[in-house]
Design a protein around this motif. Structure first.
Motif, PDB file in Angstrom:
ATOM      1  N   PRO A   4       0.833  -1.210   0.000  1.00 21.48           N
ATOM      2  CA  PRO A   4       0.000   0.000   0.000  1.00 21.48           C
ATOM      3  C   PRO A   4       0.863   1.253   0.000  1.00 21.48           C
ATOM      4  N   LEU A   5       0.341   2.317  -0.575  1.00 20.00           N
ATOM      5  CA  LEU A   5       1.072   3.570  -0.707  1.00 20.00           C
ATOM      6  C   LEU A   5       0.528   4.628   0.239  1.00 20.00           C
ATOM      7  N   ARG A   6       1.380   5.543   0.642  1.00 24.74           N
ATOM      8  CA  ARG A   6       0.968   6.733   1.379  1.00 24.74           C
ATOM      9  C   ARG A   6       0.844   7.862   0.349  1.00 24.74           C
ATOM     10  N   ILE A   7      -0.373   8.336   0.161  1.00 27.10           N
ATOM     11  CA  ILE A   7      -0.665   9.259  -0.942  1.00 27.10           C
ATOM     12  C   ILE A   7      -1.251  10.553  -0.384  1.00 27.10           C
ATOM     13  N   LEU A   8      -0.726  11.684  -0.858  1.00 29.56           N
ATOM     14  CA  LEU A   8      -1.281  12.995  -0.525  1.00 29.56           C
ATOM     15  C   LEU A   8      -1.826  13.622  -1.807  1.00 29.56           C
ATOM     16  N   HIS A   9      -3.127  13.893  -1.829  1.00 34.10           N
ATOM     17  CA  HIS A   9      -3.736  14.621  -2.935  1.00 34.10           C
ATOM     18  C   HIS A   9      -3.850  16.088  -2.543  1.00 34.10           C
ATOM     19  N   THR A  10      -3.636  16.975  -3.516  1.00 38.33           N
ATOM     20  CA  THR A  10      -3.745  18.405  -3.242  1.00 38.33           C
ATOM     21  C   THR A  10      -4.690  19.058  -4.243  1.00 38.33           C
ATOM     22  N   GLU A  11      -5.439  20.054  -3.772  1.00 39.43           N
ATOM     23  CA  GLU A  11      -6.397  20.783  -4.613  1.00 39.43           C
ATOM     24  C   GLU A  11      -6.612  22.165  -4.018  1.00 39.43           C
ATOM     25  N   ASP A  36      -3.154   4.518   2.126  1.00 40.23           N
ATOM     26  CA  ASP A  36      -3.305   5.571   3.126  1.00 40.23           C
ATOM     27  C   ASP A  36      -3.391   6.894   2.365  1.00 40.23           C
ATOM     28  N   VAL A  37      -4.586   7.484   2.296  1.00 40.87           N
ATOM     29  CA  VAL A  37      -4.842   8.643   1.440  1.00 40.87           C
ATOM     30  C   VAL A  37      -5.208   9.847   2.290  1.00 40.87           C
ATOM     31  N   SER A  38      -4.540  10.969   2.032  1.00 43.25           N
ATOM     32  CA  SER A  38      -4.826  12.225   2.724  1.00 43.25           C
ATOM     33  C   SER A  38      -5.048  13.328   1.698  1.00 43.25           C
ATOM     34  N   LEU A  39      -5.534  14.486   2.184  1.00 41.70           N
ATOM     35  CA  LEU A  39      -5.831  15.615   1.309  1.00 41.70           C
ATOM     36  C   LEU A  39      -5.207  16.887   1.869  1.00 41.70           C
ATOM     37  N   LEU A  40      -4.670  17.708   0.969  1.00 38.02           N
ATOM     38  CA  LEU A  40      -4.232  19.062   1.297  1.00 38.02           C
ATOM     39  C   LEU A  40      -5.077  20.028   0.479  1.00 38.02           C
ATOM     40  N   ILE A  57      -7.877  12.246   6.690  1.00 37.12           N
ATOM     41  CA  ILE A  57      -7.061  13.298   7.299  1.00 37.12           C
ATOM     42  C   ILE A  57      -6.932  14.418   6.278  1.00 37.12           C
ATOM     43  N   VAL A  58      -7.262  15.635   6.685  1.00 39.53           N
ATOM     44  CA  VAL A  58      -7.231  16.795   5.790  1.00 39.53           C
ATOM     45  C   VAL A  58      -6.269  17.829   6.361  1.00 39.53           C
ATOM     46  N   HIS A  59      -5.284  18.192   5.570  1.00 41.50           N
ATOM     47  CA  HIS A  59      -4.335  19.253   5.922  1.00 41.50           C
ATOM     48  C   HIS A  59      -4.763  20.512   5.180  1.00 41.50           C
ATOM     49  N   ARG A  60      -4.687  21.659   5.847  1.00 42.48           N
ATOM     50  CA  ARG A  60      -5.179  22.888   5.230  1.00 42.48           C
ATOM     51  C   ARG A  60      -4.070  23.930   5.133  1.00 42.48           C
ATOM     52  N   VAL A  88       2.801  12.310  -4.033  1.00 40.84           N
ATOM     53  CA  VAL A  88       2.103  13.585  -3.871  1.00 40.84           C
ATOM     54  C   VAL A  88       1.479  13.894  -5.227  1.00 40.84           C
ATOM     55  N   ASN A  89       0.150  13.913  -5.269  1.00 40.80           N
ATOM     56  CA  ASN A  89      -0.580  14.087  -6.529  1.00 40.80           C
ATOM     57  C   ASN A  89      -1.287  15.436  -6.505  1.00 40.80           C
ATOM     58  N   THR A  90      -0.782  16.382  -7.300  1.00 34.47           N
ATOM     59  CA  THR A  90      -1.360  17.724  -7.345  1.00 34.47           C
ATOM     60  C   THR A  90      -2.401  17.806  -8.458  1.00 34.47           C
ATOM     61  N   THR A  91      -3.216  18.869  -8.415  1.00 34.52           N
ATOM     62  CA  THR A  91      -4.333  18.945  -9.361  1.00 34.52           C
ATOM     63  C   THR A  91      -4.373  20.266 -10.115  1.00 34.52           C
ATOM     64  N   SER A  92      -4.545  21.372  -9.415  1.00 37.60           N
ATOM     65  CA  SER A  92      -4.688  22.674 -10.063  1.00 37.60           C
ATOM     66  C   SER A  92      -3.346  23.410 -10.085  1.00 37.60           C
ATOM     67  N   ARG A  93      -3.269  24.467 -10.895  1.00 39.83           N
ATOM     68  CA  ARG A  93      -1.997  25.168 -11.058  1.00 39.83           C
ATOM     69  C   ARG A  93      -1.483  25.729  -9.732  1.00 39.83           C
ATOM     70  N   ARG A  94      -2.389  26.299  -8.937  1.00 38.93           N
ATOM     71  CA  ARG A  94      -1.968  26.944  -7.699  1.00 38.93           C
ATOM     72  C   ARG A  94      -1.400  25.941  -6.700  1.00 38.93           C
ATOM     73  N   ASP A  95      -2.114  24.858  -6.486  1.00 34.09           N
ATOM     74  CA  ASP A  95      -1.600  23.879  -5.522  1.00 34.09           C
ATOM     75  C   ASP A  95      -0.402  23.123  -6.106  1.00 34.09           C
ATOM     76  N   ALA A  96      -0.339  23.008  -7.449  1.00 36.64           N
ATOM     77  CA  ALA A  96       0.809  22.334  -8.057  1.00 36.64           C
ATOM     78  C   ALA A  96       2.096  23.117  -7.820  1.00 36.64           C
ATOM     79  N   LEU A  97       2.029  24.434  -7.932  1.00 39.44           N
ATOM     80  CA  LEU A  97       3.219  25.254  -7.693  1.00 39.44           C
ATOM     81  C   LEU A  97       3.740  25.064  -6.274  1.00 39.44           C
ATOM     82  N   ILE A  98       2.824  25.052  -5.314  1.00 39.14           N
ATOM     83  CA  ILE A  98       3.232  24.947  -3.908  1.00 39.14           C
ATOM     84  C   ILE A  98       3.587  23.514  -3.536  1.00 39.14           C
ATOM     85  N   ALA A  99       2.656  22.602  -3.780  1.00 42.79           N
ATOM     86  CA  ALA A  99       2.818  21.231  -3.288  1.00 42.79           C
ATOM     87  C   ALA A  99       3.889  20.460  -4.057  1.00 42.79           C
ATOM     88  N   ALA A 100       3.943  20.643  -5.393  1.00 44.64           N
ATOM     89  CA  ALA A 100       4.959  19.924  -6.154  1.00 44.64           C
ATOM     90  C   ALA A 100       6.355  20.421  -5.788  1.00 44.64           C
TER      91      ALA A 100
END
Length: 381
Positions: A4-11, A36-40, A57-60, A88-100
């Motif tokens: 299993p993977l530890r995955i963080l999705h961002t949006e 194990d999936v979380s969200l930022l 688990i949601v990180h803000r 770490v899987n990013t989605t939109s341009r704004r969160d991609a700049l920060i999270a990636a």
């Protein structure tokens, strides 16, 4: 399945549109597979509230502006280090700049950028400079990215999840009959008679979705057939006001039903005779899969990834965008031929029940194949 993977999705988005629903369904399905999936997300984001209510688990983190960008990169880097995320899987341009950027700074094994849109890519930074790989929802969007200069071997395609009907009895011994019973109840609730033909559209009311094109195309058919109705499910201004004004101007107030946002949209789709969406652009279109899941034939425009979400000539009629005559003809074909409607509706139903690609399990296996392959390529087998 591998470990299993530890995955963080961002949006970064604050609303809850198709892209955010895609992420939520994906998180639910991947968690069910043991990951194990979380969200930022940003404080106050509707996706964050939905994810937290479902046990994630949601990180803000506030996003936007140069100061928040620089501060956010360090915060994401610390988050990735402390939780040791594999992906770490990013989605939109704004969160991609920060999270990636933060994930690369923390040496995350795999940083992915998702692409759910078919609009042109303006900057390659969040597709090539920061992430290791890119995931998208259709072959059409993949070819767009390749044409823009992104390496083909770095792009994976994972279609969206089509949720099967959830109402009581649909998993019983005769799900097709359950669907017909649901159809009868929905039509009675909405005030349609057994002899009425109902063409319906489910989409947020934005001009690129082509609601006005659909109204203009169906208007002559409504004038010719008093038993024909158009039901529009979705909300959004100014399109709602434009549709209301146009239906009054065309004298179709009795036959055009603007139902607004409905949380039970898929159940309402079961009461339709035809699903129609004259969209101007569409990266994929989960709604087409959901219409097929409830046995409704489809009329749509041949744009973007739409042809990958239907079986043209089998459960759907596709027309070129910007051709109102062709759209009227396709609608007329199904409106006036009940036997064809039934055959095409049943074809879509059978397809959804036999093709695993759009199921939660099929979606997860395709995602896992990309993640594990890319981790291996990057030296993290």
């Amino acid at each position: 399945m591998q470990r299993p993977l530890r995955i963080l999705h961002t949006e970064a988005a604050m609303g809850l549109g198709g892209q955010e629903i895609y992420i939520f369904r994906h998180m639910i399905a991947m968690r069910a597979r043991g990951h194990d999936v979380s969200l930022l997300c940003q404080p106050g984001a509707r996706l964050g509230a939905l994810a937290q209510a479902n046990g994630f688990i949601v990180h803000r983190l506030r996003m936007g502006g140069l100061v928040r960008l620089l501060r956010g990169i360090d915060q994401v880097a610390a988050l990735v280090r402390s939780h040791r995320f594999d992906v770490v899987n990013t989605t939109s341009r704004r969160d991609a700049l920060i999270a990636a950027a933060g994930a690369r700074l923390a040496r995350a094994p795999l940083v992915v950028r998702s692409r759910h849109l078919m609009s042109p890519v303006n900057s390659l930074l969040t597709y090539t400079g920061l992430p290791h790989r890119v995931l998208t929802v259709s072959r059409f969007v993949k070819q767009q990215l390749v044409a823009r200069g992104i390496q083909e071997g770095h792009i994976g395609v994972v279609p969206p999840i089509a949720m099967p009907p959830q109402w009581h009895g649909v998993r019983g011994p005769d799900p097709w009959q359950c669907l017909q019973d649901t159809r009868a109840r929905v039509r009675a609730e909405l005030g349609f008679d057994t002899g009425d033909v109902v063409v319906g559209c489910v989409a947020v009311l934005r001009r690129p979705k082509g609601h006005m094109d659909l109204l203009r195309a169906i208007a002559p058919l409504c004038h010719a057939h008093p038993w024909l109705h158009l039901a529009v499910i979705g909300d959004g201004e100014p399109v709602m006001t434009e549709l209301r004004t146009a239906s009054q101007r065309l004298g179709l107030q009795r036959q055009v039903h603007l139902l607004g946002h409905r949380s039970d949209a898929q159940r309402l789709m079961a009461g339709l005779d035809v699903f129609a969406l004259a969209t101007h652009k569409e990266a994929a279109g989960t709604v087409f899969l959901e219409a097929a899941f409830v046995g409704v034939p489809i009329v749509a425009t041949r744009v973007g990834g739409v042809p990958e979400m239907v079986r043209e000539g089998d459960n759907a009629l596709l027309v070129e965008p910007g051709d109102p005559t062709a759209l009227t003809t396709a609608l007329q074909c199904l409106v006036e031929q009940p036997g064809l409607r039934r055959r095409m509706g049943r074809a879509g139903w059978d397809w959804m029940r036999s093709d695993d690609r759009f199921s939660p399990g099929g979606h997860c296996r395709a995602t896992e194949a990309c993640y594990y392959q890319w981790l291996e390529e990057l030296g993290h087998a």
